[in-house]
Design a protein around this motif. Structure first.
Motif, PDB file in Angstrom:
ATOM      1  N   CYS A  19       0.823  -1.208   0.000  1.00 25.76           N
ATOM      2  CA  CYS A  19       0.000   0.000   0.000  1.00 25.76           C
ATOM      3  C   CYS A  19       0.858   1.260   0.000  1.00 25.76           C
ATOM      4  N   ARG A  24       1.262  12.540   7.961  1.00 23.70           N
ATOM      5  CA  ARG A  24       0.723  11.192   7.869  1.00 23.70           C
ATOM      6  C   ARG A  24      -0.727  11.154   8.368  1.00 23.70           C
ATOM      7  N   ARG A  79      -3.930  10.240   6.196  1.00 21.53           N
ATOM      8  CA  ARG A  79      -4.821   9.182   6.662  1.00 21.53           C
ATOM      9  C   ARG A  79      -6.278   9.679   6.594  1.00 21.53           C
ATOM     10  N   VAL A 110      -2.248 -10.904   1.591  1.00 19.61           N
ATOM     11  CA  VAL A 110      -1.274 -10.225   0.741  1.00 19.61           C
ATOM     12  C   VAL A 110      -0.236  -9.485   1.590  1.00 19.61           C
ATOM     13  N   ARG A 159       5.667  -2.469  13.122  1.00 16.63           N
ATOM     14  CA  ARG A 159       5.660  -1.153  13.745  1.00 16.63           C
ATOM     15  C   ARG A 159       7.062  -0.890  14.296  1.00 16.63           C
ATOM     16  N   PHE A 171      -6.473  -7.078   7.048  1.00 20.48           N
ATOM     17  CA  PHE A 171      -6.419  -5.636   6.787  1.00 20.48           C
ATOM     18  C   PHE A 171      -5.850  -4.878   7.992  1.00 20.48           C
ATOM     19  N   GLY A 195      -4.296   1.792  12.519  1.00 19.92           N
ATOM     20  CA  GLY A 195      -3.487   1.487  11.329  1.00 19.92           C
ATOM     21  C   GLY A 195      -4.237   0.652  10.308  1.00 19.92           C
ATOM     22  N   CYS A 197      -6.291  -0.901   7.314  1.00 23.77           N
ATOM     23  CA  CYS A 197      -6.359  -0.472   5.918  1.00 23.77           C
ATOM     24  C   CYS A 197      -7.619   0.356   5.681  1.00 23.77           C
TER      25      CYS A 197
HETATM   26  C1  HEM Z   1      -7.584  -6.924  -0.871  1.00 24.24           C
HETATM   27  C2  HEM Z   1      -7.157  -5.733  -0.779  1.00 24.24           C
HETATM   28  C3  HEM Z   1      -6.311  -5.123   0.343  1.00 24.24           C
HETATM   29  C4  HEM Z   1      -5.614  -5.678   1.387  1.00 24.24           C
HETATM   30  C5  HEM Z   1      -5.502  -7.159   1.739  1.00 24.24           C
HETATM   31  C6  HEM Z   1      -5.013  -4.586   2.132  1.00 24.24           C
HETATM   32  C7  HEM Z   1      -4.247  -4.741   3.294  1.00 24.24           C
HETATM   33  C8  HEM Z   1      -3.677  -3.692   3.986  1.00 24.24           C
HETATM   34  C9  HEM Z   1      -2.935  -3.837   5.212  1.00 24.24           C
HETATM   35  C10 HEM Z   1      -2.680  -5.161   5.935  1.00 24.24           C
HETATM   36  C11 HEM Z   1      -2.527  -2.608   5.603  1.00 24.24           C
HETATM   37  C12 HEM Z   1      -1.667  -2.257   6.815  1.00 24.24           C
HETATM   38  C13 HEM Z   1      -2.398  -2.394   8.136  1.00 24.24           C
HETATM   39  C14 HEM Z   1      -1.458  -2.244   9.299  1.00 24.24           C
HETATM   40  O1  HEM Z   1      -0.278  -1.879   9.124  1.00 24.24           O
HETATM   41  O2  HEM Z   1      -1.910  -2.511  10.421  1.00 24.24           O
HETATM   42  C15 HEM Z   1      -2.998  -1.663   4.610  1.00 24.24           C
HETATM   43  C16 HEM Z   1      -2.774  -0.296   4.641  1.00 24.24           C
HETATM   44  C17 HEM Z   1      -3.233   0.569   3.694  1.00 24.24           C
HETATM   45  N1  HEM Z   1      -4.045   0.284   2.637  1.00 24.24           N
HETATM   46 FE1  HEM Z   1      -4.716  -1.543   2.098  1.00 24.24          FE
HETATM   47  N2  HEM Z   1      -5.319  -3.419   1.512  1.00 24.24           N
HETATM   48  C18 HEM Z   1      -6.130  -3.688   0.425  1.00 24.24           C
HETATM   49  C19 HEM Z   1      -6.703  -2.805  -0.427  1.00 24.24           C
HETATM   50  C20 HEM Z   1      -6.513  -1.448  -0.397  1.00 24.24           C
HETATM   51  C21 HEM Z   1      -7.107  -0.517  -1.336  1.00 24.24           C
HETATM   52  C22 HEM Z   1      -8.078  -0.920  -2.462  1.00 24.24           C
HETATM   53  C23 HEM Z   1      -6.640   0.713  -0.990  1.00 24.24           C
HETATM   54  C24 HEM Z   1      -6.908   2.030  -1.659  1.00 24.24           C
HETATM   55  C25 HEM Z   1      -7.420   2.169  -2.855  1.00 24.24           C
HETATM   56  C26 HEM Z   1      -5.752   0.549   0.157  1.00 24.24           C
HETATM   57  C27 HEM Z   1      -5.088   1.580   0.783  1.00 24.24           C
HETATM   58  C28 HEM Z   1      -4.298   1.428   1.929  1.00 24.24           C
HETATM   59  C29 HEM Z   1      -3.592   2.543   2.550  1.00 24.24           C
HETATM   60  C30 HEM Z   1      -3.587   3.998   2.084  1.00 24.24           C
HETATM   61  C31 HEM Z   1      -2.916   1.991   3.671  1.00 24.24           C
HETATM   62  C32 HEM Z   1      -2.005   2.727   4.641  1.00 24.24           C
HETATM   63  C33 HEM Z   1      -2.836   3.245   5.802  1.00 24.24           C
HETATM   64  C34 HEM Z   1      -2.008   4.033   6.804  1.00 24.24           C
HETATM   65  O3  HEM Z   1      -0.791   4.029   6.701  1.00 24.24           O
HETATM   66  O4  HEM Z   1      -2.620   4.616   7.712  1.00 24.24           O
HETATM   67  N3  HEM Z   1      -5.707  -0.765   0.485  1.00 24.24           N
HETATM   68  N4  HEM Z   1      -3.695  -2.366   3.646  1.00 24.24           N
END
Ligand code: HEM
Length: 456
Positions: free
Chosen positions: A116, A138, A142, A333, A339, A397, A402, A404
């Motif tokens: 991501c 950040r 967010r 994925v 952290r 997720f 934090g 997603c």
């Molecule tokens: C099947 C799809 C997806 C999976 C499995 C997934 C999984 C994750 C995970 C595990 C994290 C980190 C959580 C953590 O560190 O505790 C994350 C962060 C994030 N994801 Fe996804 N994600 C998916 C789809 C998406 C989509 C479609 C978007 C945007 C279009 C997205 C945007 C983000 C963003 C911006 C972060 C960072 C959030 C932050 O730093 O505060 N993700 N995702």
């Protein structure tokens, strides 16, 4: 967690047991199979392309047996590993999950997963990867993400147009009798560009190529690597900015454009790179979900009935979303969450200095037979209760602050693509063949998946 407190570096006792340190052999085995791929790739370029990372390809990054043995040996205490990336505290006991997910960023700073993170963004800005976000910036990013991605809404406000885009592009999946990764990627990346940037971006394979190149080598160390990444980043940024100026209001950049940004610091272009990259995970998740449905015909028939129901047009698709979540439990994925401690922190009576990496092996916990019933079997029903979203053992997720912000959008996109395939087709003879009563394999390489579609 009540032992007498020691400082890391001393022999730190755990309750009635030896110090919670992996022995040399354990540390080497773990570092080779687990810590290295997850942590080193952020520090030593080039970063692998999305479809080449171990987790995405379905190779186990770590042996669950090693982690279970470490947990048994150390009574569940977090194990400190000294790898080439510095000291890393690995959380093996489910009792540590709430603290990991609920600690504020002032104690445990986020380390966004590669999946991501915008490709090459850090190198393009001349900064080491991982340092790009100041805390307040950040937090504002967010906030924009939560609004644009509508993380609080079960169904995204742009669901209608997004479903129309997916229906349009899914024709590419249904045309051939055999479905594999190349065809899935073609359909999904076109849909992703339309969802993020608008219809005019659908054909832009050149932009996709630049992003792939940024992924493949954009973060190569050294001034030359940085300059190359900077050039690519600028080209991609200018192209995205052009699309953003004309994007339909329902697209993600269209929604971002309406967000007030008086200081001009939120960088919608950078965010669009994040979103395109995050959507890059969809083809893999889609193929794995369909393969699991091929091996579970009753579940497939129920999902097909949902896809054909009048309610499908609302995009809720609860049954299919449960199937996708179960797929992500078995084959996440992002198999590890990371952290970094901001201040000196105590875990199980041992103090660790600021800057210690804390690693939650999410895949290990999600498939832990000691704590998860039918851990190696496909059971989508476990996701149908509302409480499942808050079950900390399962973190495809993440959780807490934090988590997603694109989780619901990601589920919508994968579930809607599945619905498009299932509405008109039965999936048979999935390869590799899976045993419906399990145990399912530890990994599923999406490049090896072949699905045979026959008309219903
Ligand atoms: C099947 C799809 C997806 C999976 C499995 C997934 C999984 C994750 C995970 C595990 C994290 C980190 C959580 C953590 O560190 O505790 C994350 C962060 C994030 N994801 Fe996804 N994600 C998916 C789809 C998406 C989509 C479609 C978007 C945007 C279009 C997205 C945007 C983000 C963003 C911006 C972060 C960072 C959030 C932050 O730093 O505060 N993700 N995702």
């Amino acid at each position: 967690m009540t032992q007498s407190t020691t400082t890391r570096g001393q022999a730190a006792p755990t309750e009635g047991g030896p110090p919670a340190r992996a022995g040399r052999a354990g540390a080497v085995r773990f570092a080779a199979t687990h810590t290295l791929p997850v942590l080193v790739r952020d520090l030593v370029g080039p970063r692998p392309r999305p479809l080449r990372t171990g987790a995405t390809l379905g190779r186990p990054r770590w042996p669950a047996a090693t982690l279970r043995a470490l947990r048994a040996r150390h009574g569940g205490a977090p194990v400190l590993l000294r790898g080439p990336t510095g000291p890393t505290l690995v959380l093996l006991d489910p009792r540590d999950l709430p603290r990991f997910h609920e600690s504020p960023a002032s104690e445990l700073a986020a380390h966004p997963p590669d999946k991501c993170r915008a490709p090459g963004a850090a190198a393009a800005a001349g900064r080491p990867t991982g340092d790009e976000d100041h805390d307040d910036l950040r937090a504002r990013r967010r906030e924009v993400n939560e609004i644009v991605l509508a993380s609080g809404s079960p169904v995204h406000p742009s669901c209608g147009p997004f479903l129309a885009v997916i229906a349009d592009e899914a024709g590419r999946l249904n045309a051939p009798r055999t479905l594999g990764l190349a065809r899935a990627r073609q359909a999904v990346t076109r849909a992703a560009r339309r969802i993020v940037l608008g219809d005019t971006a659908a054909e832009d394979e050149e932009l996709a190529g630049w992003l792939d190149r940024l992924d493949a080598g954009g973060d190569r160390r050294g001034p030359r690597g940085n300059r190359a990444a900077e050039t690519l980043h600028e080209k991609a940024g200018a192209r995205i900015a052009r699309y953003a100026a004309a994007a339909e209001p329902y697209t993600l950049v269209g929604r971002a454009r309406r967000h007030p940004d008086p200081a001009g610091t939120l960088d919608p272009v950078g965010q669009a790179l994040h979103w395109l990259r995050a959507l890059d995970t969809v083809p893999t998740v889609l193929l794995r979900t369909l393969l699991l449905l091929a091996a579970h015909p009753a579940e497939q028939d129920a999902a097909c009935a949902e896809a054909r129901s009048a309610d499908a047009a609302k995009g809720e698709l609860p049954r299919l979303r449960a199937c996708v979540q179960e797929t992500l439990r078995l084959y996440p994925v992002v198999p590890d969450l990371v952290r970094v401690t901001v201040t000196e922190t105590e875990w199980w009576g041992v103090r660790h200095p600021a800057g210690t990496s804390v690693l939650l092996p999410a895949l290990f916990h999600q498939r832990d037979p000691e704590h998860v019933p039918a851990a190696d079997v496909f059971v989508p029903a476990r996701w149908t209760s509302p409480a499942s979203r808050a079950d900390l053992r399962m973190a495809p997720f993440g959780h807490g602050a934090g988590r997603c912000p694109g989780d619901r959008l990601g589920l919508l996109v994968v579930a809607a693509f599945c619905a498009e395939v299932l509405r008109g087709h039965r999936i048979r003879d999935g390869r590799p063949a899976l045993d419906p009563v399990g145990p399912l394999p530890a990994a599923l390489d999406p490049r090896r998946i072949r699905l045979t579609l026959t008309r219903r």
